[in-house]
Design a protein around this motif. Structure first.
Motif, PDB file in Angstrom:
ATOM      1  N   SER A  29     -43.155  14.785 -45.232  1.00  0.00           N
ATOM      2  CA  SER A  29     -43.982  14.351 -44.703  1.00  0.00           C
ATOM      3  C   SER A  29     -44.862  14.510 -45.896  1.00  0.00           C
ATOM      4  N   SER A  30     -44.892  16.116 -47.396  1.00  0.00           N
ATOM      5  CA  SER A  30     -45.389  15.647 -48.475  1.00  0.00           C
ATOM      6  C   SER A  30     -44.316  17.010 -49.184  1.00  0.00           C
ATOM      7  N   ASN A  73     -46.179  11.020 -57.611  1.00  0.00           N
ATOM      8  CA  ASN A  73     -46.667  10.807 -55.856  1.00  0.00           C
ATOM      9  C   ASN A  73     -46.009   9.956 -54.839  1.00  0.00           C
ATOM     10  N   ALA A  74     -46.416   8.966 -55.807  1.00  0.00           N
ATOM     11  CA  ALA A  74     -45.831   7.883 -54.875  1.00  0.00           C
ATOM     12  C   ALA A  74     -43.229   7.398 -54.973  1.00  0.00           C
ATOM     13  N   LYS A  75     -43.268   8.082 -56.356  1.00  0.00           N
ATOM     14  CA  LYS A  75     -42.135   7.842 -56.233  1.00  0.00           C
ATOM     15  C   LYS A  75     -41.704   9.469 -55.466  1.00  0.00           C
ATOM     16  N   ASN A  76     -42.234  10.525 -55.850  1.00  0.00           N
ATOM     17  CA  ASN A  76     -41.856  11.793 -55.481  1.00  0.00           C
ATOM     18  C   ASN A  76     -41.036  12.344 -56.442  1.00  0.00           C
ATOM     19  N   ILE A  98     -41.063  21.533 -52.791  1.00  0.00           N
ATOM     20  CA  ILE A  98     -41.794  23.180 -52.201  1.00  0.00           C
ATOM     21  C   ILE A  98     -42.347  21.822 -51.350  1.00  0.00           C
ATOM     22  N   GLY A  99     -41.974  22.190 -49.831  1.00  0.00           N
ATOM     23  CA  GLY A  99     -42.932  21.395 -49.024  1.00  0.00           C
ATOM     24  C   GLY A  99     -42.461  22.725 -47.269  1.00  0.00           C
ATOM     25  N   VAL A 100     -42.494  22.216 -46.582  1.00  0.00           N
ATOM     26  CA  VAL A 100     -42.004  23.145 -45.013  1.00  0.00           C
ATOM     27  C   VAL A 100     -40.940  23.904 -45.779  1.00  0.00           C
ATOM     28  N   LEU A 101     -40.427  23.792 -46.698  1.00  0.00           N
ATOM     29  CA  LEU A 101     -39.228  24.594 -46.538  1.00  0.00           C
ATOM     30  C   LEU A 101     -39.061  24.401 -48.924  1.00  0.00           C
ATOM     31  N   ARG A 102     -38.548  25.417 -49.003  1.00  0.00           N
ATOM     32  CA  ARG A 102     -37.644  25.175 -50.606  1.00  0.00           C
ATOM     33  C   ARG A 102     -36.555  24.669 -50.774  1.00  0.00           C
TER      34      ARG A 102
END
Length: 114
Positions: A29-30, A73-76, A98-102
């Motif tokens: 998601s992010s 951010n648009a291209k991650n 780093i999102g939910v996990l590393r």
């Protein structure tokens, strides 16, 4: 799961420049924080620079004024512009997300010759 693909490493003479890129793909998601660490032979993996999705940055003292981290951010995708490279910058550079996990990339070699 997040996959990180790094590119841009190589061999450069001292004083030269390189630009690393790291693109994230997969289901997420992010990614709040993205960044770069490096590991020289026989040494631990150390922070180089990180950047949050809001654009807040953090640098290791050894690279301040020479390296610049940025992200799209648009291209991650996260970038590391490395200028005035020194032999002591030689290492494998790893992308971090780093999102939910590393998540870690596979690493890209940067070699700076004197």
């Amino acid at each position: 799961q997040v996959q990180l693909v790094e590119s841009g490493g190589g061999l450069v003479q001292a004083g030269g420049s390189l630009r690393l890129s790291c693109a994230a793909s997969g289901r997420f998601s992010s990614l709040n924080t993205m960044g770069w660490y490096r590991q020289a032979p026989g040494k631990q993996r150390d922070l180089v620079a990180t950047i949050t999705s809001a654009g807040n940055t953090n640098y290791a003292d050894s690279v301040k004024g020479r390296f610049t981290i940025s992200r799209d951010n648009a291209k991650n995708t996260v970038y590391l512009q490395m200028n005035s490279l020194k032999p002591e910058d030689t290492a494998v550079y790893y992308c971090l997300a780093i999102g939910v996990l590393r998540y870690w990339g596979q690493g890209t070699q940067v070699t700076v010759s004197s």
